[in-house]
Design an enzyme around this catalytic site. Structure first.
Site, PDB file in Angstrom:
ATOM      1  N   GLY A  50       7.962   3.160   2.207  1.00  0.00           N
ATOM      2  CA  GLY A  50       8.629   4.031   3.167  1.00  0.00           C
ATOM      3  C   GLY A  50      10.113   4.040   2.880  1.00  0.00           C
ATOM      4  N   GLU A  51      10.859   4.758   3.731  1.00  0.00           N
ATOM      5  CA  GLU A  51      12.293   4.893   3.466  1.00  0.00           C
ATOM      6  C   GLU A  51      13.026   3.568   3.560  1.00  0.00           C
ATOM      7  OE1 GLU A  51      14.899   6.490   6.263  1.00  0.00           O
ATOM      8  OE2 GLU A  51      16.471   6.492   4.738  1.00  0.00           O
ATOM      9  N   PHE A  52      12.512   2.682   4.457  1.00  0.00           N
ATOM     10  CA  PHE A  52      13.247   1.435   4.717  1.00  0.00           C
ATOM     11  C   PHE A  52      12.706   0.254   3.917  1.00  0.00           C
ATOM     12  CE2 PHE A  52      13.835   4.113   8.419  1.00  0.00           C
ATOM     13  CZ  PHE A  52      15.206   4.082   8.554  1.00  0.00           C
ATOM     14  N   GLY A  53      11.575   0.456   3.235  1.00  0.00           N
ATOM     15  CA  GLY A  53      11.039  -0.654   2.457  1.00  0.00           C
ATOM     16  C   GLY A  53       9.553  -0.481   2.227  1.00  0.00           C
ATOM     17  N   GLU A  54       8.939  -1.556   1.690  1.00  0.00           N
ATOM     18  CA  GLU A  54       7.523  -1.470   1.333  1.00  0.00           C
ATOM     19  C   GLU A  54       6.627  -1.513   2.568  1.00  0.00           C
ATOM     20  OE1 GLU A  54       8.203  -4.837  -0.985  1.00  0.00           O
ATOM     21  OE2 GLU A  54       7.698  -3.880  -2.878  1.00  0.00           O
ATOM     22  N   VAL A  55       5.441  -0.958   2.401  1.00  0.00           N
ATOM     23  CA  VAL A  55       4.419  -1.019   3.450  1.00  0.00           C
ATOM     24  C   VAL A  55       3.285  -1.869   2.894  1.00  0.00           C
ATOM     25  CG1 VAL A  55       2.886   0.300   4.946  1.00  0.00           C
ATOM     26  CG2 VAL A  55       5.068   1.289   4.227  1.00  0.00           C
ATOM     27  N   ASP A  94       7.841  16.756  12.141  1.00  0.00           N
ATOM     28  CA  ASP A  94       7.446  16.580  10.734  1.00  0.00           C
ATOM     29  C   ASP A  94       5.937  16.406  10.625  1.00  0.00           C
ATOM     30  OD1 ASP A  94       7.692  16.401   8.026  1.00  0.00           O
ATOM     31  OD2 ASP A  94       8.433  14.328   8.010  1.00  0.00           O
ATOM     32  N   ILE A 105       0.825  -1.228   0.000  1.00  0.00           N
ATOM     33  CA  ILE A 105       0.000   0.000   0.000  1.00  0.00           C
ATOM     34  C   ILE A 105       0.848   1.263   0.000  1.00  0.00           C
ATOM     35  CG2 ILE A 105      -2.132  -0.884   1.030  1.00  0.00           C
ATOM     36  CD1 ILE A 105      -0.995   0.024   3.761  1.00  0.00           C
ATOM     37  N   GLY A 106       2.141   1.136   0.121  1.00  0.00           N
ATOM     38  CA  GLY A 106       2.984   2.337   0.096  1.00  0.00           C
ATOM     39  C   GLY A 106       4.432   1.937   0.224  1.00  0.00           C
TER      40      GLY A 106
HETATM   41  P1  AMP Z   1       5.386   5.813   5.970  1.00  0.00           P
HETATM   42  O1  AMP Z   1       6.644   5.121   5.756  1.00  0.00           O
HETATM   43  O2  AMP Z   1       4.861   5.681   7.384  1.00  0.00           O
HETATM   44  O3  AMP Z   1       5.349   7.239   5.485  1.00  0.00           O
HETATM   45  O4  AMP Z   1       4.292   5.033   5.053  1.00  0.00           O
HETATM   46  C1  AMP Z   1       4.269   5.104   3.656  1.00  0.00           C
HETATM   47  C2  AMP Z   1       2.832   5.017   3.142  1.00  0.00           C
HETATM   48  O5  AMP Z   1       2.249   3.775   3.522  1.00  0.00           O
HETATM   49  C3  AMP Z   1       1.947   6.060   3.770  1.00  0.00           C
HETATM   50  O6  AMP Z   1       1.978   7.236   3.044  1.00  0.00           O
HETATM   51  C4  AMP Z   1       0.572   5.385   3.682  1.00  0.00           C
HETATM   52  O7  AMP Z   1       0.020   5.555   2.379  1.00  0.00           O
HETATM   53  C5  AMP Z   1       0.897   3.940   3.866  1.00  0.00           C
HETATM   54  N1  AMP Z   1       0.700   3.597   5.280  1.00  0.00           N
HETATM   55  C6  AMP Z   1       1.638   3.639   6.274  1.00  0.00           C
HETATM   56  N2  AMP Z   1       1.089   3.238   7.435  1.00  0.00           N
HETATM   57  C7  AMP Z   1      -0.184   2.912   7.177  1.00  0.00           C
HETATM   58  C8  AMP Z   1      -1.262   2.419   7.977  1.00  0.00           C
HETATM   59  N3  AMP Z   1      -1.113   2.195   9.282  1.00  0.00           N
HETATM   60  N4  AMP Z   1      -2.430   2.177   7.408  1.00  0.00           N
HETATM   61  C9  AMP Z   1      -2.567   2.405   6.083  1.00  0.00           C
HETATM   62  N5  AMP Z   1      -1.617   2.881   5.290  1.00  0.00           N
HETATM   63  C10 AMP Z   1      -0.421   3.125   5.814  1.00  0.00           C
END
Ligand code: AMP
Length: 972
Positions: A618-623, A734, A615-616
């Site tokens: 992040g800096e360290f890898g996929e979410v 942030d 679903i996304g």
């Molecule tokens: P982050 O590394 O926390 O910025 O996460 C990257 C992307 O993953 C975010 O912009 C969201 O779109 C998705 N994401 C992170 N955490 C959640 C969560 N708890 N529920 C749903 N989407 C999430």
């Protein structure tokens, strides 16, 4: 010369303006009337002229005759007596009647015989008597007969000659015979006058008619004219061309040549040629000569009514005043019927006044409520009142007015005391989680409108465990009937999700409709059990709470206040100020960061977790989105952050440090950490799953679709989360809409707690002169300038989040560069209010952006302010001014240099509205000139329906039109 122009005029119009007044002859001498007593002088004496009695056509005449035809060189004179000239006459007429004998009838005398004689005149200032000197006479004319007499029948000739100009007091006429057989039957000397006359209500004096002469007249009694009346008297003694009309005075009418007073019961209001009129309706009978008729008792004329109008009565009160609550929020329609007595007038208007009345004391409602179309000068018998508070009663007074209202001592008013009368109870719009513990949840909810003060709603709350599907497919809810809009539910299972829905009940118990189902989660019991230090802290807090309760109970007794309060956040004795939460512990304080992880975080068995979908990133890898199996809650949806393969130990520690920070927090508006996987090759952080993802994208996708009230509700959640963090002495650094997550209940939770993240992870981060990476647009000036990151700098960022939320995810400062943003902020410029942003919210943003950080509100203030605004939704109705010129800074304008977009698609792209490219093309809008001419309805007809899109396009057009926009419009 003097009469040249009038005479020309006269010739043109004489046929049209001929006034038939007979001229009058004033006779100065009449020979015939004098009979034989003439006494005229003859010369030579006894020869020549002599008096002869003659019968002419049967009448006896004394004539002067002469008939010396035998010899030549006759010179016989006959002189009249002295004729007085009347002053003013300069010419006289001389009429002669005479007979001349035909010379041929005399045998042999034809040589000397003549058939003419001469007329002479001599002027003198006095009668000279017999002193007759021929030399003093001048010849006037030779008189010749038209017919001479031949036989017995006498042919009488009449000749008239005008003699003048005369200037002396009198004159003599003389007749010279030079050998003619002539008998003068009559000599008449006279002058003509135009007789005194009344023309067009002007009198003119008798005037001598010797040449065309203009005469001034005077208006008759009781008549006036603007210019002096004039008329012309012709030489013939006729009046012609009257100029200047006299008119009878008010109260008088023309009767023949005079002005007569109006009869009693009649009136004439002005100088005019009109006749007197009968007195109009509702007036007293007038006296003779009335200029107006006075109104009867109780009847009046308005200052603008003409005196000819009837008198009218002031209106009576409007009838049947009723109020109807409209379906649109806070609106009510007042209707009434016209008054029974309209006073015979058609200029009826109404005014409406709103007051709050209590025990006979009324105070105006103020400017908060509005009237459509207005509150005064209403011509219709309805008005819509808006922005009413549903829990208040209002007294509306409708007053009828007409042109004569000011003369009335009584006010024709109808009054109604009413309030919004919604038949259905209000809707529950949002359920808030105010507090939670492993075994309880404190909830409160907001309503679509405030109920009237006199109506007390009750609420029906239904809840169940989310994973409890009941027996044989029957879902069992627990139902609570509540007197107020908050509750604490106890005896719940730790770390469990419950579903709640609430509906308001009307006083008679009839239900409204249920709110959406909201999920809330009790806090995990394991967290407290697993952490010894937390347990110790918990014990300390527990003792403190017990102590506080004892103090509170004592205080309560002392104040004799009975309270059934459950110690929720509203309870003053159990406020969070007294129950200071734990302080956040920086994981870097530990020499070995793994210890911090063990301390604050639950380790999860990797087998309990299954990933479903990315679903996304992040800096360290996929979410991932995934599910986690739990012994108590069963399968729960979770977000799983992964650490990409090939990481260093430092990266692993940085990655997990976010979990060890998150693990210290427990608040409904902070993303909840379920646990971590550290023992497994791929480290994972597991958090609650937020169905609607990041707040900025969520809002961008729903531009203009979410009402302000709900946006403010979301901001309240973020503020509550930030208050919790600041109470924990944690500075986020942030805070931005992209770092806030939204769940299916539209609850917002603050996320992103990585320690290194601010410096490296965030794409918005920019290296400052001091080498650190900072998200410039969101960061307070002192934090940019000298890294002073505090809760006050988080408040600045919260202000920017408020702006992002109210602008539906718009990029703060649009396309300005980071450098431009810093420069603008240092020059005291601030972001302008987003479109449709409630004024109170924009004011709060500006407070968050105070340069002096000590002047910024604290998060606790912000939560209180937002709560207050949400409790009275009407406070959000006043919209902050949106200056369309600000759009110079929006991507919707032509750019700073003012150059126009080259094409419609280019423009639409610049305002992120490219989805309408085809619609514009289909509607034939292909040039920017056409775009500039679009009106609101045109934009709608093109197919733009969403209000947010409508506004974006319309404001962009406004911005394009405004060439004079300035860069400094959002200076504070
Ligand atoms: P982050 O590394 O926390 O910025 O996460 C990257 C992307 O993953 C975010 O912009 C969201 O779109 C998705 N994401 C992170 N955490 C959640 C969560 N708890 N529920 C749903 N989407 C999430």
């Amino acid at each position: 010369m003097e009469f040249r122009r009038p005479s020309l005029f006269l010739f043109l119009f004489i046929n049209q303006v001929f006034i038939s007044v007979q001229s009058k002859e004033q006779v100065l001498l009449d020979m015939r009337a004098s009979g034989s007593e003439l006494g005229w002088l003859t010369l030579p004496y006894e020869n020549g002229w002599e008096i002869v009695q003659t019968v002419v056509n049967g009448s006896l005449y004394y004539t002067y005759s002469v008939c010396s035809i035998e010899s030549t060189e006759q010179d016989n004179w006959l002189r009249t007596t002295f004729i007085q000239r009347r002053p003013g006459t300069t010419r006289v007429s001389v009429e002669l009647r005479f007979i001349v004998r035909d010379c041929n009838t005399f045998d042999g005398a034809s040589v000397a015989c003549k058939e003419t004689f001469n007329l002479f005149i001599s002027e003198a200032d006095a009668d000279v008597g017999t002193n007759f000197r021929k030399g003093q006479f001048r010849k006037v004319a030779t008189i010749a007969p038209d017919e001479v007499t031949r036989g017995r029948v006498l042919k009488v000739n009449t000749e008239t000659r005008t003699v003048g100009p005369l200037s002396k007091k009198g004159f003599y006429l003389a007749f010279q015979d030079m050998g003619t057989c002539v008998a003068l039957l009559s000599v008449r000397v006279y002058y003509k006058t135009c007789p005194s006359t009344v023309q067009s209500l002007a009198t003119f004096p008798e005037t001598v008619a010797d040449a065309l002469r203009g005469v001034e007249g005077a208006c008759v009694e009781n008549a006036v004219s603007q210019a002096t009346p004039r008329i012309y008297c012709t030489a013939e003694g006729e009046w012609v061309v009257p100029v200047g009309q006299c008119q009878c005075l008010s109260g008088y009418e023309t009767t023949g040549d005079s002005c007569q007073a109006c009869k009693p019961g009649y009136f004439k209001p002005s100088e005019s040629s009109e006749l007197c009129q009968v007195c109009p309706d509702n007036t007293k009978p007038s006296m003779a000569g009335a200029t107006e008729c006075q109104c009867e008792e109780g009847f009046f004329r308005s200052p603008s009514d003409p005196p000819t109008s009837p008198c009218s009565a002031p209106p009576s009160a409007p009838l049947d005043l009723t109020s109807t609550t409209l379906s649109a929020e806070g609106r009510l329609q007042l209707s009434w019927s016209p008054p029974l007595v309209t006073g015979g007038r058609s200029d009826l208007t109404y005014s409406v006044v709103c007051e709050h009345c209590d025990g006979g004391l009324c105070i105006p409602c103020g400017e908060k409520i509005h009237f459509e179309p207005g509150s005064t000068d209403l011509q219709d018998t309805t008005v819509i009142v808006t922005d009413l508070d549903s829990h208040l009663n209002y007294t509306f007074t409708v007053e009828a007015f007409s042109g004569v209202s000011q003369y009335s001592t009584e006010r024709p008013i109808s009054t109604i005391t009413t309030g919004l009368d919604y038949t259905d109870p209000p809707k529950v719009t949002l359920i808030h989680l105010d507090d939670r513990s492993p075994s309880s949840l404190s909830l409160s909810w907001t309503l679509s409108r405030r109920p009237p003060a006199h109506i007390s709603h009750r609420y029906e709350l239904m809840y169940r465990r989310k994973d409890d599907d009941g027996e044989r497919g029957v879902t069992t809810y627990r139902v609570l009937i509540l007197e107020k809009n908050s509750v604490q539910i106890d005896d719940l299972i730790p770390n469990t999700t419950y579903l709640f829905k609430v509906q308001a009940l009307s006083p008679d118990g009839s239900p409204g409709s249920y709110s959406m189902e909201h999920e809330f989660h009790t806090s995990p019991a394991e967290f407290q059990i697993q952490n010894n230090s937390t347990m110790v802290m918990g014990a300390v807090v527990g003792v403190a709470v017990i102590l506080l309760i004892v103090v509170a109970v004592l205080l309560l007794r002392k104040r004799r206040l009975s309270s059934r309060g459950r110690g929720g956040p509203e309870d003053p004795y159990f406020s969070t100020d007294q129950l200071k939460p734990l302080s956040y512990v920086d994981p870097h304080m530990y020499e070995d960061p793994n210890i911090a992880i063990q301390k604050f975080v639950t380790e999860i068995d990797p087998n309990a977790i299954s990933k479903q979908k990315v679903i996304g990133v992040g800096e360290f890898g996929e979410v991932f989105r995934g599910v986690m199996k739990t012994p108590v809650r069963g399968e729960v949806a979770v977000a799983i952050k992964t650490l990409k393969p090939g990481y260093s130990e430092k990266q692993r520690q940085d990655f997990l440090s976010e979990a060890s920070i998150m693990g210290q927090f427990s608040h409904p508006n902070i993303i909840r950490l379920e646990g971590v996987v550290t023992k497994f090759k791929h480290a994972m952080i597991v958090t609650e799953y937020m169905e609607n993802g990041a707040l900025d994208t969520y809002l961008k996708d729903r531009d203009g679709e979410i009402p302000s009230y709900q946006l403010v509700g979301m901001l309240r959640g973020i503020a509550a989360g930030m208050k919790y963090l600041s109470d924990m002495s944690y500075v986020h650094r942030d805070l931005a809409a992209r770092n806030v997550l939204v769940n299916s209940n539209l609850e917002c939770k603050v996320s992103d707690f990585g320690l290194s993240r601010v410096l490296e992870d965030d794409a918005e981060g920019t290296y400052t002169t001091r080498g650190g990476k900072i998200p410039i647009r969101w960061t307070a000036p002192e934090a940019i300038a000298y890294r002073k990151f505090t809760s006050a700098s988080d408040v600045w960022s919260f202000g920017i989040v408020m702006w992002e939320v109210m602008a539906f995810g718009e990029r703060p400062y649009w396309d300005m560069s980071n450098h431009e943003v810093m420069k603008a902020i240092n020059e005291a410029f601030r972001l302008p209010a987003p479109m449709d942003c409630p004024s109170a919210i924009y004011q709060l943003m500006l407070q968050c952006w105070q340069h002096d950080r000590s002047k910024r509100p604290r998060f606790t203030d912000i939560v209180n302010i937002l709560d207050k605004l949400l409790r009275s939704p009407e406070s959000l109705k006043t919209i902050a001014d949106f200056d369309p010129r600000v759009s110079i800074r929006l991507p919707s304008t032509s750019g700073c240099d003012g150059t126009m977009f080259r094409s419609v698609p280019e423009w639409l792209e610049s305002i992120k509205m490219s989805q309408y490219n085809e619609s514009f093309a289909r509607a034939g809008i292909t040039t920017m000139e056409q775009v500039l001419a679009l009106r609101h309805e045109d934009i709608r007809n093109i197919g733009v329906r969403l209000p947010g899109h409508m506004k974006r396009i319309a404001y962009s057009i406004l911005g394009l039109k405004d060439e004079t926009s300035s860069l400094s419009v959002f200076a504070v």
